[in-house]
Design an enzyme around this catalytic site. Structure first.
Site, mmCIF file in Angstrom:
data_model
loop_
_atom_site.group_PDB
_atom_site.id
_atom_site.type_symbol
_atom_site.label_atom_id
_atom_site.label_comp_id
_atom_site.label_asym_id
_atom_site.label_seq_id
_atom_site.Cartn_x
_atom_site.Cartn_y
_atom_site.Cartn_z
ATOM 1 N N HIS A 100 0.815 -1.222 0.000
ATOM 2 C CA HIS A 100 0.000 0.000 0.000
ATOM 3 C C HIS A 100 0.846 1.269 0.000
ATOM 4 O O HIS A 100 0.330 2.360 -0.249
ATOM 5 C CB HIS A 100 -0.996 0.001 1.169
ATOM 6 C CG HIS A 100 -0.420 0.289 2.514
ATOM 7 N ND1 HIS A 100 -0.147 -0.683 3.442
ATOM 8 C CD2 HIS A 100 -0.076 1.451 3.109
ATOM 9 C CE1 HIS A 100 0.334 -0.145 4.546
ATOM 10 N NE2 HIS A 100 0.396 1.158 4.364
ATOM 11 N N ASP A 130 -0.023 -7.601 1.478
ATOM 12 C CA ASP A 130 0.376 -6.188 1.522
ATOM 13 C C ASP A 130 1.893 -6.033 1.592
ATOM 14 O O ASP A 130 2.413 -5.241 2.375
ATOM 15 C CB ASP A 130 -0.285 -5.479 2.709
ATOM 16 C CG ASP A 130 -0.207 -3.951 2.581
ATOM 17 O OD1 ASP A 130 0.136 -3.460 1.483
ATOM 18 O OD2 ASP A 130 -0.467 -3.256 3.585
ATOM 19 N N GLY A 203 3.299 6.589 8.105
ATOM 20 C CA GLY A 203 4.671 6.748 7.642
ATOM 21 C C GLY A 203 5.564 5.601 8.078
ATOM 22 O O GLY A 203 6.622 5.374 7.501
ATOM 23 N N ASN A 204 5.159 4.876 9.124
ATOM 24 C CA ASN A 204 5.900 3.698 9.574
ATOM 25 C C ASN A 204 5.618 2.473 8.708
ATOM 26 O O ASN A 204 6.322 1.460 8.820
ATOM 27 C CB ASN A 204 5.553 3.339 11.018
ATOM 28 C CG ASN A 204 6.414 4.048 12.035
ATOM 29 O OD1 ASN A 204 5.920 4.798 12.873
ATOM 30 N ND2 ASN A 204 7.724 3.827 11.979
ATOM 31 N N SER A 205 4.590 2.544 7.866
ATOM 32 C CA SER A 205 4.211 1.385 7.058
ATOM 33 C C SER A 205 5.390 0.877 6.250
ATOM 34 O O SER A 205 6.071 1.647 5.563
ATOM 35 C CB SER A 205 3.078 1.748 6.104
ATOM 36 O OG SER A 205 1.874 1.933 6.796
ATOM 37 N N GLY A 261 -10.022 -25.120 -3.963
ATOM 38 C CA GLY A 261 -11.354 -24.896 -4.518
ATOM 39 C C GLY A 261 -12.455 -25.337 -3.584
ATOM 40 O O GLY A 261 -13.424 -25.979 -4.019
ATOM 41 N N VAL A 262 -12.323 -25.010 -2.306
ATOM 42 C CA VAL A 262 -13.352 -25.362 -1.324
ATOM 43 C C VAL A 262 -13.727 -24.132 -0.501
ATOM 44 O O VAL A 262 -12.923 -23.220 -0.333
ATOM 45 C CB VAL A 262 -12.875 -26.478 -0.360
ATOM 46 C CG1 VAL A 262 -12.679 -27.787 -1.095
ATOM 47 C CG2 VAL A 262 -11.608 -26.073 0.373
#
Length: 349
Positions: A100, A130, A203-205, A261-262
């Site tokens: 992000h 992310d 800003g720490n992301s 696929g369950v």
């Protein structure tokens, strides 16, 4: 009372509890000093500045009116700027951050602790966790890198240090403890966050969360905040999850995940582990292997499955095309089937 006793240092640790000066000194000595750790790791922590575009937001009062089209034509797409954090994992110029932070960027600039600024290229991103990997040219020099650590060995109450670029200030560290593990905050299908009370702010992301050995045990990703600032509840993607994703981005530029696929939910039987199969997609790997609605998956390759989320994460970590053994409870009986894992379709949540 003797004069010497009146001058004796005391520490009121709690009502009714008095520690002598010697005990207080011992208690202070038990607390870690993070200065050496900060000196060790900060050269590998970077600030990230991004420039991108986004569609202009249409004011509510113009939506559905003849002026909406005119507004779109005049405003079109707007330049936006943002900031985040990251850390170097390879001296040749590989940097980890959050998706992000850089996902919609046209231009990414990495600022090093020594003041240098380097143009970065997005080598790969993964929306479901992310995470993103950047590549820079260190221009003939080697960058300081930090090693991965194991998040699986973390314990609640363990000291940690977060580093990054809060509010664009750059080069900041905060400390705290691991408040909880395996947090699900409804961010995605692979939520398994470390919760910490180390201050994490906008800003720490993408910045690293370190253990006391200077190893990255998490990537700071989200906060819980009614005000927009730190409320003492931050969340970091565990390193044990991130390492595999980053390695795939490094090799392939994308992430491929296993898929059955369950549709599953936690085992409704009280205090029983496992994942109850609610539905099976037609022509899926699960359907071809004979998995049925009502089966309870209790193991993968003899490893116990506790929850439906654990099943999803385990299957996602299997390379497509590989065969696995599923332990089932069916009609009250235990059995095992083999499934050739498929490739998770794009856009699957």
């Amino acid at each position: 009372m003797p004069a010497s006793s009146s001058r004796r240092a005391v520490l009121l640790a709690a009502p009714g509890l008095v520690l002598s000066g010697c005990a207080a000194q011992a208690q202070r000595a038990a607390l870690p000093d993070f200065a050496d750790l900060a000196d060790q790791v900060l050269p590998a922590v970077v600030n990230i500045a991004v420039t991108g575009e986004q569609s202009a937001q249409i004011p509510a009062e113009l939506r559905g009116t003849p002026y909406e089209r005119l507004y779109r034509e005049r405003r079109g797409r707007q330049q936006v700027q943002g900031a985040g954090s990251g850390f170097v994992i390879d001296p040749s110029g590989l940097i980890v951050t959050n998706n992000h932070v850089v996902g919609n960027a046209n231009r990414v600039v990495v600022a090093l602790q020594d003041g240098r600024e380097l143009e970065a290229r997005v080598a790969g991103t993964d929306e479901l966790t992310d995470l993103a990997l950047l590549r820079v040219d260190p221009r003939g020099t080697s960058l300081r890198a930090v090693p991965w650590g194991s998040s699986g060995s973390l314990r609640v109450g363990q000291w940690v240090m977060a580093a990054g670029n809060p509010f664009g200030l750059g080069g900041s560290v905060t400390t705290g403890i691991v408040s909880a593990r395996k947090r699900d905050i409804n961010a995605g299908p692979f939520d398994d966050f470390i919760q910490t009370d180390a201050a994490i702010n906008p800003g720490n992301s993408g910045g690293p969360l370190f253990n006391l050995s200077g190893e990255v045990i998490g990537i700071n990703t989200a906060i819980y905040s009614p005000s927009g600032g730190s409320a003492g509840i931050g969340f970091a993607t565990p390193s044990d999850l991130a390492r595999g994703v980053i390695e795939q981005l490094r090799r392939e530029g994308r992430v491929e995940r296993g898929w059955l696929g369950v549709a599953v939910q936690d085992n409704p039987a009280e205090n029983r582990p496992g994942a109850l199969v609610q539905g099976v997609e037609r022509n899926s790997p699960a359907a071809r292997a004979g998995l049925r609605q009502g089966d309870v998956v209790v193991a993968i390759n003899a490893e116990r499955v506790e929850t439906s989320r654990a099943l999803i994460r385990s299957v996602a970590g299997v390379p497509p095309g590989q065969t696995i053994r599923l332990g089932l409870l069916r009609d009250g009986r235990t059995q095992e089937i083999t499934v050739q894992v498929g490739r998770r379709p794009a856009g699957t949540g």
